[in-house]
Design an enzyme around this catalytic site. Structure first.
Site, PDB file in Angstrom:
ATOM      1  N   SER A  66      50.081  28.547  27.036  1.00  0.00           N
ATOM      2  CA  SER A  66      49.565  29.115  28.289  1.00  0.00           C
ATOM      3  C   SER A  66      48.581  28.162  28.966  1.00  0.00           C
ATOM      4  CB  SER A  66      48.844  30.428  28.010  1.00  0.00           C
ATOM      5  OG  SER A  66      49.719  31.360  27.415  1.00  0.00           O
TER       6      SER A  66
HETATM    7  N1  SAH Z   1      49.580  32.081  22.765  1.00  0.00           N
HETATM    8  C1  SAH Z   1      50.615  31.087  22.854  1.00  0.00           C
HETATM    9  C2  SAH Z   1      51.585  31.416  23.945  1.00  0.00           C
HETATM   10  C3  SAH Z   1      52.961  31.029  23.571  1.00  0.00           C
HETATM   11  S1  SAH Z   1      54.251  31.585  24.654  1.00  0.00           S
HETATM   12  C4  SAH Z   1      50.021  29.703  23.035  1.00  0.00           C
HETATM   13  O1  SAH Z   1      48.834  29.603  23.415  1.00  0.00           O
HETATM   14  O2  SAH Z   1      50.701  28.724  22.776  1.00  0.00           O
HETATM   15  C5  SAH Z   1      54.648  33.181  24.010  1.00  0.00           C
HETATM   16  C6  SAH Z   1      55.191  33.247  22.616  1.00  0.00           C
HETATM   17  O3  SAH Z   1      55.600  34.610  22.395  1.00  0.00           O
HETATM   18  C7  SAH Z   1      56.419  32.399  22.350  1.00  0.00           C
HETATM   19  O4  SAH Z   1      56.160  31.559  21.265  1.00  0.00           O
HETATM   20  C8  SAH Z   1      57.519  33.424  22.013  1.00  0.00           C
HETATM   21  O5  SAH Z   1      58.447  32.990  21.036  1.00  0.00           O
HETATM   22  C9  SAH Z   1      56.715  34.600  21.521  1.00  0.00           C
HETATM   23  N2  SAH Z   1      57.382  35.902  21.596  1.00  0.00           N
HETATM   24  C10 SAH Z   1      58.210  36.397  22.551  1.00  0.00           C
HETATM   25  N3  SAH Z   1      58.621  37.656  22.250  1.00  0.00           N
HETATM   26  C11 SAH Z   1      58.013  37.970  21.067  1.00  0.00           C
HETATM   27  C12 SAH Z   1      58.050  39.119  20.218  1.00  0.00           C
HETATM   28  N4  SAH Z   1      58.766  40.210  20.519  1.00  0.00           N
HETATM   29  N5  SAH Z   1      57.322  39.092  19.078  1.00  0.00           N
HETATM   30  C13 SAH Z   1      56.570  37.995  18.734  1.00  0.00           C
HETATM   31  N6  SAH Z   1      56.520  36.882  19.498  1.00  0.00           N
HETATM   32  C14 SAH Z   1      57.219  36.855  20.643  1.00  0.00           C
END
Ligand code: SAH
Length: 220
Positions: A66
């Site tokens: 993000s």
């Molecule tokens: N907080 C992270 C954001 C990553 S993007 C950072 O700072 O890097 C969001 C993430 O949510 C992705 O890695 C994706 O695989 C995950 N995601 C999407 N749907 C999900 C679910 N149902 N359960 C767990 N993770 C999920």
């Protein structure tokens, strides 16, 4: 993995924090953590020169880390106190996880992509952030392992609806920060004043664009 943290990195990080302050982030705990955690450690070294830009960047598996401003606003909206139990949905790169750990939270984080889960769990452990990492579907929270209920829940992917199971795992008096919507999302802060839905206070904090929260089983 290059875990150096040069004067250049530190200077760029200070500039990033100044930018966050100018854009309304005033929680000193958030600003301190974001000044202390090297964001470039959570990125491929090819992206090193962009690590402190206010940008989302690719982290593999079609996912993104993000924007720093998004991490800052979500962290601020949580109104964290040290020692609180926090459930994070969407571990991704682990950067948001590390910020929460640095702020003194006990973090439980769930990721559904096995590739990211394996890589990030190892990184967080190498960096001595003691978050508990789980592979699974965050829609269900951490239903099968009994660490809840949580003081705070943070969702870092765009959710089409507020998952019931997550609200059930939030303490009464607890706060959930969740970007809600398909395509674009509205940042919501939900304060659970009681178990009954009528006692959930919802506040809105602007529009964001997250990768989608995907339903269903954990993927390879
Ligand atoms: N907080 C992270 C954001 C990553 S993007 C950072 O700072 O890097 C969001 C993430 O949510 C992705 O890695 C994706 O695989 C995950 N995601 C999407 N749907 C999900 C679910 N149902 N359960 C767990 N993770 C999920």
């Amino acid at each position: 993995m290059n875990l150096s943290d040069t004067f250049k990195h530190k200077g760029l990080r200070q500039q990033m924090v100044d930018h966050l302050r100018q854009h309304g982030i005033n929680d000193e705990g958030v600003l301190r953590a974001m000044n202390e955690v090297p964001r470039h450690w959570f990125l491929d070294s090819a992206l090193d020169s962009h690590a402190y830009d206010d940008r989302a960047l690719k982290i593999g598996c079609e996912q993104t880390i993000s924007h720093p401003s998004t991490v800052a606003i979500q962290s601020q909206l949580l109104a964290l106190q040290p020692g609180m139990k926090v459930l994070e949905i969407g571990t991704g790169s682990g950067y948001q996880t590390a910020i929460l750990c640095r702020m003194g939270a006990k973090v439980f984080t769930v990721e559904r992509q096995k590739g990211l889960f394996d890589k990030t769990r190892r990184l967080l452990s190498d960096l001595r952030y003691n978050a508990r990492c789980f592979l699974g579907d965050g829609y269900r929270g951490l239903a099968e392992v009994n660490y809840g209920p949580y003081d705070r829940i943070i969702v870092t992917c765009g959710a089409p609806e507020v998952p019931e199971a997550l609200m059930a795992q939030l303490k009464v008096g607890g706060i959930m920060v969740i970007p809600l919507g398909n395509g674009e999302q509205e940042m919501l802060r939900i304060t659970k004043h009681g178990d009954d839905r009528s006692l959930w206070q919802v506040e809105k904090f602007g529009t964001y664009s997250f990768v989608p929260m995907l339903n269903g089983k954990a993927m390879k």
